[in-house]
Write a protein that holds these residues in place. Structure first.
Motif, PDB file in Angstrom:
ATOM      1  N   TYR A   1       0.780  -1.179   0.162  1.00 53.79           N
ATOM      2  CA  TYR A   1       0.119   0.104   0.031  1.00 53.79           C
ATOM      3  C   TYR A   1       0.879   1.130   0.201  1.00 53.79           C
ATOM      4  O   TYR A   1       2.151   1.105   0.397  1.00 53.79           O
ATOM      5  CB  TYR A   1      -0.842   0.113   1.313  1.00 53.79           C
ATOM      6  CG  TYR A   1      -2.071  -0.832   1.184  1.00 53.79           C
ATOM      7  CD1 TYR A   1      -1.910  -2.169   1.695  1.00 53.79           C
ATOM      8  CD2 TYR A   1      -3.206  -0.306   0.925  1.00 53.79           C
ATOM      9  CE1 TYR A   1      -2.915  -3.024   1.575  1.00 53.79           C
ATOM     10  CE2 TYR A   1      -4.531  -1.179   1.038  1.00 53.79           C
ATOM     11  CZ  TYR A   1      -4.309  -2.502   1.395  1.00 53.79           C
ATOM     12  OH  TYR A   1      -5.246  -3.423   1.539  1.00 53.79           O
TER      13      TYR A   1
ATOM     14  N   ILE B   1      -4.169   0.579  -2.387  1.00 54.56           N
ATOM     15  CA  ILE B   1      -3.575  -0.353  -2.674  1.00 54.56           C
ATOM     16  C   ILE B   1      -2.944  -0.553  -3.861  1.00 54.56           C
ATOM     17  O   ILE B   1      -3.092   0.369  -4.944  1.00 54.56           O
ATOM     18  CB  ILE B   1      -4.552  -1.823  -2.621  1.00 54.56           C
ATOM     19  CG1 ILE B   1      -3.535  -2.996  -2.545  1.00 54.56           C
ATOM     20  CG2 ILE B   1      -5.384  -1.557  -3.886  1.00 54.56           C
ATOM     21  CD1 ILE B   1      -4.659  -4.265  -2.408  1.00 54.56           C
TER      22      ILE B   1
ATOM     23  N   ILE C   1      -1.996 -10.419  -8.257  1.00 49.70           N
ATOM     24  CA  ILE C   1      -3.312 -10.546  -8.315  1.00 49.70           C
ATOM     25  C   ILE C   1      -3.889  -9.174  -8.685  1.00 49.70           C
ATOM     26  O   ILE C   1      -4.939  -9.064  -9.520  1.00 49.70           O
ATOM     27  CB  ILE C   1      -3.887 -11.165  -6.988  1.00 49.70           C
ATOM     28  CG1 ILE C   1      -3.418 -12.396  -6.568  1.00 49.70           C
ATOM     29  CG2 ILE C   1      -5.641 -10.932  -7.107  1.00 49.70           C
ATOM     30  CD1 ILE C   1      -3.974 -13.394  -7.652  1.00 49.70           C
ATOM     31  N   ILE C   2      -3.396  -8.027  -8.047  1.00 44.47           N
ATOM     32  CA  ILE C   2      -3.984  -6.778  -8.544  1.00 44.47           C
ATOM     33  C   ILE C   2      -2.740  -5.841  -8.633  1.00 44.47           C
ATOM     34  O   ILE C   2      -1.738  -5.935  -8.167  1.00 44.47           O
ATOM     35  CB  ILE C   2      -4.660  -6.037  -7.022  1.00 44.47           C
ATOM     36  CG1 ILE C   2      -5.689  -6.973  -6.679  1.00 44.47           C
ATOM     37  CG2 ILE C   2      -5.096  -4.764  -7.215  1.00 44.47           C
ATOM     38  CD1 ILE C   2      -6.281  -6.611  -5.226  1.00 44.47           C
TER      39      ILE C   2
ATOM     40  N   GLU D   1      -3.040  -1.687  -9.272  1.00 41.20           N
ATOM     41  CA  GLU D   1      -3.900  -0.735  -9.430  1.00 41.20           C
ATOM     42  C   GLU D   1      -3.321   0.435 -10.043  1.00 41.20           C
ATOM     43  O   GLU D   1      -3.168   1.444  -9.364  1.00 41.20           O
ATOM     44  CB  GLU D   1      -4.333  -0.491  -8.017  1.00 41.20           C
ATOM     45  CG  GLU D   1      -5.268  -1.269  -7.094  1.00 41.20           C
ATOM     46  CD  GLU D   1      -6.667  -1.478  -7.983  1.00 41.20           C
ATOM     47  OE1 GLU D   1      -7.126  -2.615  -8.193  1.00 41.20           O
ATOM     48  OE2 GLU D   1      -7.354  -0.402  -8.215  1.00 41.20           O
TER      49      GLU D   1
ATOM     50  N   PHE E   1       3.268   0.576   2.960  1.00 41.10           N
ATOM     51  CA  PHE E   1       2.982  -0.435   3.765  1.00 41.10           C
ATOM     52  C   PHE E   1       2.939  -1.580   3.288  1.00 41.10           C
ATOM     53  O   PHE E   1       2.188  -1.813   2.191  1.00 41.10           O
ATOM     54  CB  PHE E   1       1.713  -0.048   4.547  1.00 41.10           C
ATOM     55  CG  PHE E   1       1.781   1.163   5.602  1.00 41.10           C
ATOM     56  CD1 PHE E   1       1.481   2.362   5.255  1.00 41.10           C
ATOM     57  CD2 PHE E   1       2.279   0.976   7.050  1.00 41.10           C
ATOM     58  CE1 PHE E   1       1.434   3.502   6.111  1.00 41.10           C
ATOM     59  CE2 PHE E   1       2.134   1.968   8.083  1.00 41.10           C
ATOM     60  CZ  PHE E   1       1.819   3.153   7.582  1.00 41.10           C
TER      61      PHE E   1
ATOM     62  N   LEU F   1      -7.172 -13.962   0.310  1.00 42.48           N
ATOM     63  CA  LEU F   1      -7.529 -12.903  -0.554  1.00 42.48           C
ATOM     64  C   LEU F   1      -9.167 -12.142  -0.322  1.00 42.48           C
ATOM     65  O   LEU F   1      -9.282 -11.230  -0.129  1.00 42.48           O
ATOM     66  CB  LEU F   1      -7.481 -13.081  -1.993  1.00 42.48           C
ATOM     67  CG  LEU F   1      -7.428 -11.846  -2.939  1.00 42.48           C
ATOM     68  CD1 LEU F   1      -6.402 -10.617  -2.578  1.00 42.48           C
ATOM     69  CD2 LEU F   1      -7.006 -12.282  -4.014  1.00 42.48           C
ATOM     70  N   ILE F   2     -10.048 -13.100  -0.587  1.00 41.14           N
ATOM     71  CA  ILE F   2     -11.466 -12.913  -0.210  1.00 41.14           C
ATOM     72  C   ILE F   2     -12.001 -14.073   0.179  1.00 41.14           C
ATOM     73  O   ILE F   2     -11.600 -15.071  -0.031  1.00 41.14           O
ATOM     74  CB  ILE F   2     -12.061 -12.441  -1.551  1.00 41.14           C
ATOM     75  CG1 ILE F   2     -11.925 -13.445  -2.758  1.00 41.14           C
ATOM     76  CG2 ILE F   2     -11.593 -11.054  -2.155  1.00 41.14           C
ATOM     77  CD1 ILE F   2     -12.754 -13.211  -4.047  1.00 41.14           C
ATOM     78  N   PRO F   3     -13.224 -14.073   0.848  1.00 40.60           N
ATOM     79  CA  PRO F   3     -13.724 -12.577   1.178  1.00 40.60           C
ATOM     80  C   PRO F   3     -13.637 -12.088   2.548  1.00 40.60           C
ATOM     81  O   PRO F   3     -14.001 -11.048   2.818  1.00 40.60           O
ATOM     82  CB  PRO F   3     -15.217 -13.026   1.136  1.00 40.60           C
ATOM     83  CG  PRO F   3     -15.360 -14.656   1.518  1.00 40.60           C
ATOM     84  CD  PRO F   3     -14.012 -15.208   1.142  1.00 40.60           C
ATOM     85  N   ARG F   4     -13.023 -12.935   3.372  1.00 39.27           N
ATOM     86  CA  ARG F   4     -12.895 -12.554   4.973  1.00 39.27           C
ATOM     87  C   ARG F   4     -11.506 -12.174   5.392  1.00 39.27           C
ATOM     88  O   ARG F   4     -11.403 -12.350   6.467  1.00 39.27           O
ATOM     89  CB  ARG F   4     -13.603 -13.503   5.615  1.00 39.27           C
ATOM     90  CG  ARG F   4     -15.127 -13.649   5.656  1.00 39.27           C
ATOM     91  CD  ARG F   4     -15.868 -14.860   6.346  1.00 39.27           C
ATOM     92  NE  ARG F   4     -17.407 -14.847   6.233  1.00 39.27           N
ATOM     93  CZ  ARG F   4     -17.959 -14.431   7.073  1.00 39.27           C
ATOM     94  NH1 ARG F   4     -17.629 -13.969   8.038  1.00 39.27           N
ATOM     95  NH2 ARG F   4     -19.425 -14.343   6.471  1.00 39.27           N
ATOM     96  N   GLY F   5     -10.829 -11.796   4.413  1.00 38.89           N
ATOM     97  CA  GLY F   5      -9.444 -11.805   4.829  1.00 38.89           C
ATOM     98  C   GLY F   5      -8.971 -10.617   5.502  1.00 38.89           C
ATOM     99  O   GLY F   5      -9.017  -9.378   4.838  1.00 38.89           O
ATOM    100  N   THR F   6      -8.791 -10.723   6.796  1.00 37.65           N
ATOM    101  CA  THR F   6      -8.320  -9.429   7.570  1.00 37.65           C
ATOM    102  C   THR F   6      -6.712  -9.188   7.317  1.00 37.65           C
ATOM    103  O   THR F   6      -6.010 -10.265   7.268  1.00 37.65           O
ATOM    104  CB  THR F   6      -8.465  -9.821   9.149  1.00 37.65           C
ATOM    105  OG1 THR F   6      -9.904 -10.125   9.361  1.00 37.65           O
ATOM    106  CG2 THR F   6      -7.960  -8.456  10.107  1.00 37.65           C
ATOM    107  N   GLN F   7      -6.369  -8.073   7.112  1.00 34.06           N
ATOM    108  CA  GLN F   7      -5.248  -7.706   6.788  1.00 34.06           C
ATOM    109  C   GLN F   7      -4.260  -7.091   7.873  1.00 34.06           C
ATOM    110  O   GLN F   7      -4.910  -6.451   8.680  1.00 34.06           O
ATOM    111  CB  GLN F   7      -5.056  -6.540   5.518  1.00 34.06           C
ATOM    112  CG  GLN F   7      -5.741  -7.276   4.229  1.00 34.06           C
ATOM    113  CD  GLN F   7      -5.581  -6.098   3.060  1.00 34.06           C
ATOM    114  OE1 GLN F   7      -4.835  -5.136   3.297  1.00 34.06           O
ATOM    115  NE2 GLN F   7      -6.473  -6.576   2.034  1.00 34.06           N
TER     116      GLN F   7
ATOM    117  N   PHE G   1      -1.000  -5.256   8.822  1.00 35.61           N
ATOM    118  CA  PHE G   1      -0.101  -4.324   8.245  1.00 35.61           C
ATOM    119  C   PHE G   1       1.343  -4.178   9.051  1.00 35.61           C
ATOM    120  O   PHE G   1       1.715  -4.669  10.091  1.00 35.61           O
ATOM    121  CB  PHE G   1      -0.267  -2.644   8.309  1.00 35.61           C
ATOM    122  CG  PHE G   1      -1.469  -2.595   7.133  1.00 35.61           C
ATOM    123  CD1 PHE G   1      -2.582  -3.114   7.551  1.00 35.61           C
ATOM    124  CD2 PHE G   1      -1.158  -2.092   6.228  1.00 35.61           C
ATOM    125  CE1 PHE G   1      -3.952  -2.822   6.578  1.00 35.61           C
ATOM    126  CE2 PHE G   1      -2.459  -1.746   5.259  1.00 35.61           C
ATOM    127  CZ  PHE G   1      -3.571  -2.291   5.495  1.00 35.61           C
ATOM    128  N   GLY G   2       2.503  -3.906   8.361  1.00 33.84           N
ATOM    129  CA  GLY G   2       3.823  -3.907   8.633  1.00 33.84           C
ATOM    130  C   GLY G   2       3.865  -2.374   9.256  1.00 33.84           C
ATOM    131  O   GLY G   2       2.973  -1.616   9.218  1.00 33.84           O
TER     132      GLY G   2
END
Lengths: 111, 114
Positions: free
Chosen positions: B35, B45, B55-56, B58, B90, B97-103, B105-106
Motif C-alpha cells: 500500500y 493498494i 493478483i492486483i 492498481e 506499507f 484474498l477474499i472474502p474474509r481476509g483480515t489484513q 500491516f507492517g
C-alpha cells in the motif's frame, strides 16, 4: 466509483466523554467493512470487521455498527490511550475484493 | 515476535535512483500486499500477491515492481524514483484474498525523494 468518507477529520474529547466516528461508503457489492487503528509512525492495526447491516461488534470501549450506507465507531468513556487515527475500509464486490480506505479520523483524548 | 516486518524504516534518496523495500511475514499467510499512504493520508493498494502470483495492479507505474521470492516475502522495487513517489509504503498480509481476509500491516517505510 467506490468511495469511503470518514467524519469528522479530527475529534478532540475529554477523558470520559463518549462520542462516535462516522464512515459513509458507496461500494458496489460490499464484502465487509473494516475498522483499523493507526498510531503515529506505525501501520494500521485491525479492530473489527462487519459484514451485514445491523451487525455490531465490541472491544473494550469501542463498538462498531453497520447500516446499508454507513458505519459508526462508538467510543464509550475514552481514555488518553485511545488517542489515534481510526481508519475505515470497505471491501468491494469485485473479483479481487479491493480494500478502499477512508482518510481517517484523528482522535485526541485529553486527561 | 513481529508478524509483518519491513526494512528499511526510513529511506532518503535522490531522484532517478533505484531502490528496494523488503517485507517479510511470519504469519503463514497466503497473500501479501503493498500500500501507499500519501501526504493526504489516504491508503491505496498497489499490489497483492497470492501464492506468488500477482493478483492486483492498481494502475501503478511500471517503475514499481513487486517481487516475491517465496510466500513469506514480498519486496518492492522502484526504478527511476520521482519526487511524487515520496510517501509511506506499507506491506500487509492476510490468510485469504477474499472474502474474509483480515489484513495485518507492517510498520511502514517512509520514502523521501529529494
Amino acid at each position: 466509483e467506490d468511495q469511503v468518507t470518514q467524519s469528522p477529520e479530527a475529534l478532540r474529547l475529554q477523558e470520559g466523554e463518549s462520542s462516535s466516528l462516522n464512515c459513509s461508503y458507496t461500494v458496489s457489492g460490499l464484502r465487509g467493512l473494516f475498522w483499523y487503528r493507526q498510531d503515529p509512525g506505525k501501520g494500521p492495526e485491525f479492530l473489527f470487521t462487519l459484514y451485514s447491516a445491523g451487525e455490531e461488534k465490541e472491544k473494550e470501549r469501542l463498538k462498531a455498527t453497520l447500516t446499508k450506507k454507513e458505519s459508526f465507531l462508538h467510543i464509550t468513556a475514552p481514555k488518553p490511550e485511545d488517542s489515534a487515527t481510526y481508519l475505515c475500509a470497505a471491501r468491494n464486490g469485485g473479483s479481487q475484493g479491493n480494500l478502499i480506505f477512508g482518510k481517517g479520523t484523528k482522535l485526541s483524548v485529553k486527561p | 515476535d513481529t508478524a509483518v516486518s519491513q526494512t528499511p524504516k526510513y529511506l532518503v534518496t535522490q531522484m532517478g535512483n533505484d531502490k528496494s523495500i523488503k517485507c517479510e511475514q511470519n504469519l503463514g499467510h497466503d497473500t501479501m500486499y503493498w500500500y501507499k499512504q500519501d501526504s493526504k493520508k489516504f491508503l491505496k493498494i498497489m499490489f497483492s500477491y497470492n501464492n506468488k502470483e500477482l493478483i492486483i495492479n492498481e494502475t501503478v507505474p511500471n517503475r514499481f515492481s513487486p517481487k516475491s521470492p517465496d510466500k513469506a516475502h514480498l519486496n518492492l522495487h522502484i526504478n527511476s524514483l520521482e519526487l511524487g513517489d515520496s510517501a509511506v509504503y506499507f506491506c500487509a498480509s492476510s490468510q485469504d484474498l477474499i472474502p474474509r481476509g483480515t489484513q495485518y500491516f507492517g510498520p511502514g517505510t517512509r520514502l523521501t525523494v529529494l
